[in-house]
Write a protein that holds these residues in place. Structure first.
Motif, PDB file in Angstrom:
ATOM      1  N   ASP A  28      45.100  -7.083  -5.843  1.00  0.00           N
ATOM      2  CA  ASP A  28      46.302  -6.335  -5.477  1.00  0.00           C
ATOM      3  C   ASP A  28      45.597  -4.971  -4.724  1.00  0.00           C
ATOM      4  O   ASP A  28      45.797  -4.530  -3.431  1.00  0.00           O
ATOM      5  CB  ASP A  28      47.097  -5.544  -6.389  1.00  0.00           C
ATOM      6  N   ASP A  29      44.274  -4.869  -5.115  1.00  0.00           N
ATOM      7  CA  ASP A  29      43.471  -3.529  -4.421  1.00  0.00           C
ATOM      8  C   ASP A  29      42.857  -3.997  -3.222  1.00  0.00           C
ATOM      9  O   ASP A  29      43.142  -3.370  -2.055  1.00  0.00           O
ATOM     10  CB  ASP A  29      42.346  -3.170  -5.582  1.00  0.00           C
ATOM     11  N   VAL A  30      42.416  -5.234  -3.068  1.00  0.00           N
ATOM     12  CA  VAL A  30      42.200  -5.601  -1.743  1.00  0.00           C
ATOM     13  C   VAL A  30      43.087  -6.058  -0.762  1.00  0.00           C
ATOM     14  O   VAL A  30      42.916  -5.540   0.182  1.00  0.00           O
ATOM     15  CB  VAL A  30      41.292  -7.282  -2.189  1.00  0.00           C
ATOM     16  N   MET A  31      43.947  -6.429  -1.296  1.00  0.00           N
ATOM     17  CA  MET A  31      45.189  -6.746  -0.496  1.00  0.00           C
ATOM     18  C   MET A  31      45.674  -5.467   0.371  1.00  0.00           C
ATOM     19  O   MET A  31      46.156  -5.212   1.237  1.00  0.00           O
ATOM     20  CB  MET A  31      46.441  -7.507  -0.950  1.00  0.00           C
ATOM     21  N   GLN A  32      45.955  -4.386  -0.691  1.00  0.00           N
ATOM     22  CA  GLN A  32      46.289  -3.086  -0.141  1.00  0.00           C
ATOM     23  C   GLN A  32      45.511  -2.567   0.872  1.00  0.00           C
ATOM     24  O   GLN A  32      45.876  -2.089   1.749  1.00  0.00           O
ATOM     25  CB  GLN A  32      46.370  -2.113  -1.341  1.00  0.00           C
ATOM     26  N   GLN A  33      44.210  -2.461   0.938  1.00  0.00           N
ATOM     27  CA  GLN A  33      43.152  -1.903   1.633  1.00  0.00           C
ATOM     28  C   GLN A  33      43.376  -2.748   2.984  1.00  0.00           C
ATOM     29  O   GLN A  33      43.262  -2.128   3.999  1.00  0.00           O
ATOM     30  CB  GLN A  33      41.780  -2.212   1.067  1.00  0.00           C
ATOM     31  N   LEU A  34      43.384  -4.117   3.056  1.00  0.00           N
ATOM     32  CA  LEU A  34      43.775  -4.721   4.230  1.00  0.00           C
ATOM     33  C   LEU A  34      44.882  -4.609   4.806  1.00  0.00           C
ATOM     34  O   LEU A  34      44.990  -4.422   6.125  1.00  0.00           O
ATOM     35  CB  LEU A  34      43.259  -6.184   3.717  1.00  0.00           C
ATOM     36  N   TYR A  35      45.850  -4.346   4.035  1.00  0.00           N
ATOM     37  CA  TYR A  35      47.032  -4.076   4.749  1.00  0.00           C
ATOM     38  C   TYR A  35      47.336  -2.525   5.423  1.00  0.00           C
ATOM     39  O   TYR A  35      47.794  -2.626   6.568  1.00  0.00           O
ATOM     40  CB  TYR A  35      48.178  -4.085   3.721  1.00  0.00           C
ATOM     41  N   VAL A  36      46.818  -1.877   4.882  1.00  0.00           N
ATOM     42  CA  VAL A  36      46.518  -0.535   5.287  1.00  0.00           C
ATOM     43  C   VAL A  36      45.914  -0.410   6.504  1.00  0.00           C
ATOM     44  O   VAL A  36      46.236   0.298   7.526  1.00  0.00           O
ATOM     45  CB  VAL A  36      46.054   0.874   4.210  1.00  0.00           C
ATOM     46  N   ARG A  37      44.754  -1.115   6.534  1.00  0.00           N
ATOM     47  CA  ARG A  37      43.903  -1.218   7.728  1.00  0.00           C
ATOM     48  C   ARG A  37      44.592  -1.616   8.813  1.00  0.00           C
ATOM     49  O   ARG A  37      44.544  -1.438   9.826  1.00  0.00           O
ATOM     50  CB  ARG A  37      42.497  -1.848   7.386  1.00  0.00           C
ATOM     51  N   GLN A  38      45.291  -2.904   8.666  1.00  0.00           N
ATOM     52  CA  GLN A  38      46.054  -3.488   9.744  1.00  0.00           C
ATOM     53  C   GLN A  38      47.108  -2.768  10.225  1.00  0.00           C
ATOM     54  O   GLN A  38      47.176  -2.620  11.455  1.00  0.00           O
ATOM     55  CB  GLN A  38      46.582  -4.754   8.994  1.00  0.00           C
ATOM     56  N   LYS A  39      47.734  -1.998   9.349  1.00  0.00           N
ATOM     57  CA  LYS A  39      48.630  -1.087  10.028  1.00  0.00           C
ATOM     58  C   LYS A  39      48.288   0.225  10.815  1.00  0.00           C
ATOM     59  O   LYS A  39      48.853   0.493  11.807  1.00  0.00           O
ATOM     60  CB  LYS A  39      49.604  -0.532   8.935  1.00  0.00           C
ATOM     61  N   ILE A  40      47.185   0.678  10.427  1.00  0.00           N
ATOM     62  CA  ILE A  40      46.402   1.792  11.339  1.00  0.00           C
ATOM     63  C   ILE A  40      46.144   1.341  12.419  1.00  0.00           C
ATOM     64  O   ILE A  40      46.201   1.656  13.689  1.00  0.00           O
ATOM     65  CB  ILE A  40      45.326   2.226  10.441  1.00  0.00           C
ATOM     66  N   GLU A  41      45.434  -0.021  12.567  1.00  0.00           N
ATOM     67  CA  GLU A  41      44.939  -0.648  13.882  1.00  0.00           C
ATOM     68  C   GLU A  41      46.229  -0.933  14.642  1.00  0.00           C
ATOM     69  O   GLU A  41      46.160  -0.630  15.705  1.00  0.00           O
ATOM     70  CB  GLU A  41      44.427  -2.014  13.553  1.00  0.00           C
ATOM     71  N   ALA A  42      47.256  -1.392  13.992  1.00  0.00           N
ATOM     72  CA  ALA A  42      48.642  -1.527  15.081  1.00  0.00           C
ATOM     73  C   ALA A  42      49.188  -0.130  15.562  1.00  0.00           C
ATOM     74  O   ALA A  42      49.494  -0.203  16.720  1.00  0.00           O
ATOM     75  CB  ALA A  42      49.486  -2.198  14.191  1.00  0.00           C
ATOM     76  N   GLY A  43      49.159   0.700  14.702  1.00  0.00           N
ATOM     77  CA  GLY A  43      49.400   2.035  15.222  1.00  0.00           C
ATOM     78  C   GLY A  43      48.554   2.507  16.457  1.00  0.00           C
ATOM     79  O   GLY A  43      49.101   3.013  17.286  1.00  0.00           O
ATOM     80  N   LEU A  44      47.257   2.366  16.197  1.00  0.00           N
ATOM     81  CA  LEU A  44      46.290   2.926  17.152  1.00  0.00           C
ATOM     82  C   LEU A  44      46.523   2.176  18.380  1.00  0.00           C
ATOM     83  O   LEU A  44      46.313   2.685  19.596  1.00  0.00           O
ATOM     84  CB  LEU A  44      44.913   2.671  16.737  1.00  0.00           C
ATOM     85  N   ALA A  45      46.742   0.785  18.440  1.00  0.00           N
ATOM     86  CA  ALA A  45      47.001  -0.176  19.438  1.00  0.00           C
ATOM     87  C   ALA A  45      48.147   0.328  20.221  1.00  0.00           C
ATOM     88  O   ALA A  45      48.293   0.433  21.528  1.00  0.00           O
ATOM     89  CB  ALA A  45      47.075  -1.580  19.178  1.00  0.00           C
ATOM     90  N   ASP A  46      49.335   0.703  19.528  1.00  0.00           N
ATOM     91  CA  ASP A  46      50.482   1.459  19.963  1.00  0.00           C
ATOM     92  C   ASP A  46      50.376   2.440  20.748  1.00  0.00           C
ATOM     93  O   ASP A  46      50.748   2.718  22.080  1.00  0.00           O
ATOM     94  CB  ASP A  46      51.518   1.360  18.961  1.00  0.00           C
ATOM     95  N   LEU A  47      49.766   3.432  20.154  1.00  0.00           N
ATOM     96  CA  LEU A  47      49.139   4.655  20.868  1.00  0.00           C
ATOM     97  C   LEU A  47      48.222   4.419  22.282  1.00  0.00           C
ATOM     98  O   LEU A  47      48.780   4.948  23.257  1.00  0.00           O
ATOM     99  CB  LEU A  47      48.427   5.570  20.016  1.00  0.00           C
ATOM    100  N   ASN A  48      47.500   3.471  21.793  1.00  0.00           N
ATOM    101  CA  ASN A  48      46.465   3.069  23.186  1.00  0.00           C
ATOM    102  C   ASN A  48      47.359   2.473  24.583  1.00  0.00           C
ATOM    103  O   ASN A  48      47.235   2.795  25.673  1.00  0.00           O
ATOM    104  CB  ASN A  48      45.303   2.287  22.979  1.00  0.00           C
ATOM    105  N   ALA A  49      48.435   1.964  23.770  1.00  0.00           N
ATOM    106  CA  ALA A  49      49.485   1.240  25.150  1.00  0.00           C
ATOM    107  C   ALA A  49      50.404   2.183  25.583  1.00  0.00           C
ATOM    108  O   ALA A  49      51.221   1.448  26.298  1.00  0.00           O
ATOM    109  CB  ALA A  49      50.042  -0.065  24.350  1.00  0.00           C
TER     110      ALA A  49
END
Length: 65
Positions: A28-49
């Motif tokens: 669960d710790d591993v998955m939570q870290q990966l999920y948070v990172r994925q959401k951050i990356e998606a948000g940054l991509a939205d901002l850049n676009a």
């Protein structure tokens, strides 16, 4: 080829995230870290676009304005 580059980059980033976790980390710790990172990356991509909303528009959408 662009997809392959992103996959390699994501793999390296995932390894770095996992390596920073304590030895006692759960799945669960591993998955939570990966999920948070994925959401951050998606948000940054939205901002850049240019996909963003003002603070006021979000408040209106949620009925707090």
């Amino acid at each position: 080829m662009k997809t392959k580059t992103k996959a390699v980059s994501a793999k390296k980033q995932a390894r770095r995230l996992i390596d920073k976790l304590p030895a006692t980390a759960s799945w669960d710790d591993v998955m939570q870290q990966l999920y948070v990172r994925q959401k951050i990356e998606a948000g940054l991509a939205d901002l850049n676009a240019g996909r963003r909303h003002s603070h006021a528009s979000i408040k209106r959408e949620f009925g707090v304005a």
